[in-house]
Every structure is written in C-alpha cells, then in structure tokens.
Design a protein around this motif. Structure first.
Motif, short mmCIF file in Angstrom:
data_model
loop_
_atom_site.label_atom_id
_atom_site.label_comp_id
_atom_site.label_asym_id
_atom_site.label_seq_id
_atom_site.Cartn_x
_atom_site.Cartn_y
_atom_site.Cartn_z
N GLY A 82 -3.10 -3.39 -2.60
CA GLY A 82 -2.44 -3.76 -1.36
C GLY A 82 -1.93 -2.59 -0.53
N GLU A 83 -1.96 -1.37 -1.10
CA GLU A 83 -1.52 -0.21 -0.32
C GLU A 83 -2.38 -0.09 0.93
N GLN A 84 -1.73 0.16 2.04
CA GLN A 84 -2.39 0.19 3.34
C GLN A 84 -2.94 1.58 3.64
N TYR A 85 -4.18 1.62 4.07
CA TYR A 85 -4.72 2.82 4.69
C TYR A 85 -4.57 2.60 6.19
N GLY A 86 -5.26 3.37 6.98
CA GLY A 86 -5.29 3.08 8.40
C GLY A 86 -4.89 4.25 9.28
N LYS A 87 -4.70 3.91 10.51
CA LYS A 87 -4.45 4.88 11.56
C LYS A 87 -3.24 5.76 11.25
N TYR A 88 -3.44 7.07 11.33
CA TYR A 88 -2.40 8.10 11.18
C TYR A 88 -1.75 8.13 9.79
N ARG A 89 -2.40 7.63 8.77
CA ARG A 89 -1.80 7.60 7.44
C ARG A 89 -2.26 8.75 6.57
N GLY A 90 -2.86 9.74 7.15
CA GLY A 90 -3.32 10.93 6.43
C GLY A 90 -3.91 11.90 7.42
#
Length: 128
Positions: A82-90
């Motif tokens: 369930g951990e979210q990736y996505g925009k501006y997360r790295g």
C-alpha cells in the motif's frame, strides 16, 4: 543551452528541492551541463536530507546530468503493502553525454565509432 546562473533552478550553491519546486510551480526534469571537457572524474551533485542526515554524492566523468523528480510519475502507483509511489516522491540523477549530442555541433564524444572504446564512470556515494 541556457545559462541558469542565479535563476531558481541554479542548484550550484545548494537549495531545498522542495523550495525550488514551490517557486517553479513544478518538479524537475532538468538537464545540467558541467564544465568537464577532459571527462575527468569530478563531483557533480550532493544531496542532503536535513531530516535524516543522509547524503548522496554523485561523481562522474560525464559532462551532463538529468535531475528528475518524478513530475510525470503516476500517483496511482502503489507497492503491494500500500505504500504510495507517485509524483515528486523521489528523485533520479542520470549522468550521460549530451542529449541529442550527434546533432549538436562540437558535442564532445557523442558518437562512438566501431573499434573505439566507450568509457564512463559514475559513482553514487551514500552517507549517514
């Protein structure tokens, strides 16, 4: 090429990526060119987390680096837990030769011909 010295996306003196995102109203997909005509190993980036104290130092023989902060990454991407990736997360630091180098006059070492040796070194050094 555009000289960005003194502009919001000039990171040569060190800035908070979050502050620059806010000022630009967007994330990074920026291609930086370094003064490295002899392709010598040199430090090209240092990223520090004020919160954790972790550091990443990038050294390379390459004359350029793409700094990407996931501005085109979907917020719908998640891990199995369930951990979210996505925009501006790295972020990503990709070192390489000039983009579209074969079509840029005097672009250094943009074409490797048959029988020539291609050499490149990039070091990612992590600290805590």
């Amino acid at each position: 090429m555009e000289n960005i010295e003194g502009k919001i996306d000039d990171l040569s003196k060190g800035k908070s990526i979050g502050d620059v995102h806010t000022a630009m109203g967007d994330g990074f997909e920026h291609f930086y060119v370094f003064d490295n005509p002899d392709f010598k190993l040199q430090e090209v980036a240092q990223i520090t987390s004020d919160e954790s104290g972790r550091t990443l130092t990038v050294s390379s023989t390459e004359p350029c680096m793409l700094l990407y902060t996931g501005k085109y990454t979907s917020d719908a991407i998640k891990r199995e837990n369930g951990e979210q990736y996505g925009k501006y997360r790295g972020f990503c630091c990709e070192t390489h030769r000039y983009q579209n180098g074969p079509n840029i006059e005097n672009s250094p070492k943009s074409i490797t011909k048959a029988g020539e040796e291609f050499k490149s070194t990039t070091i990612f050094k992590f600290g805590w």
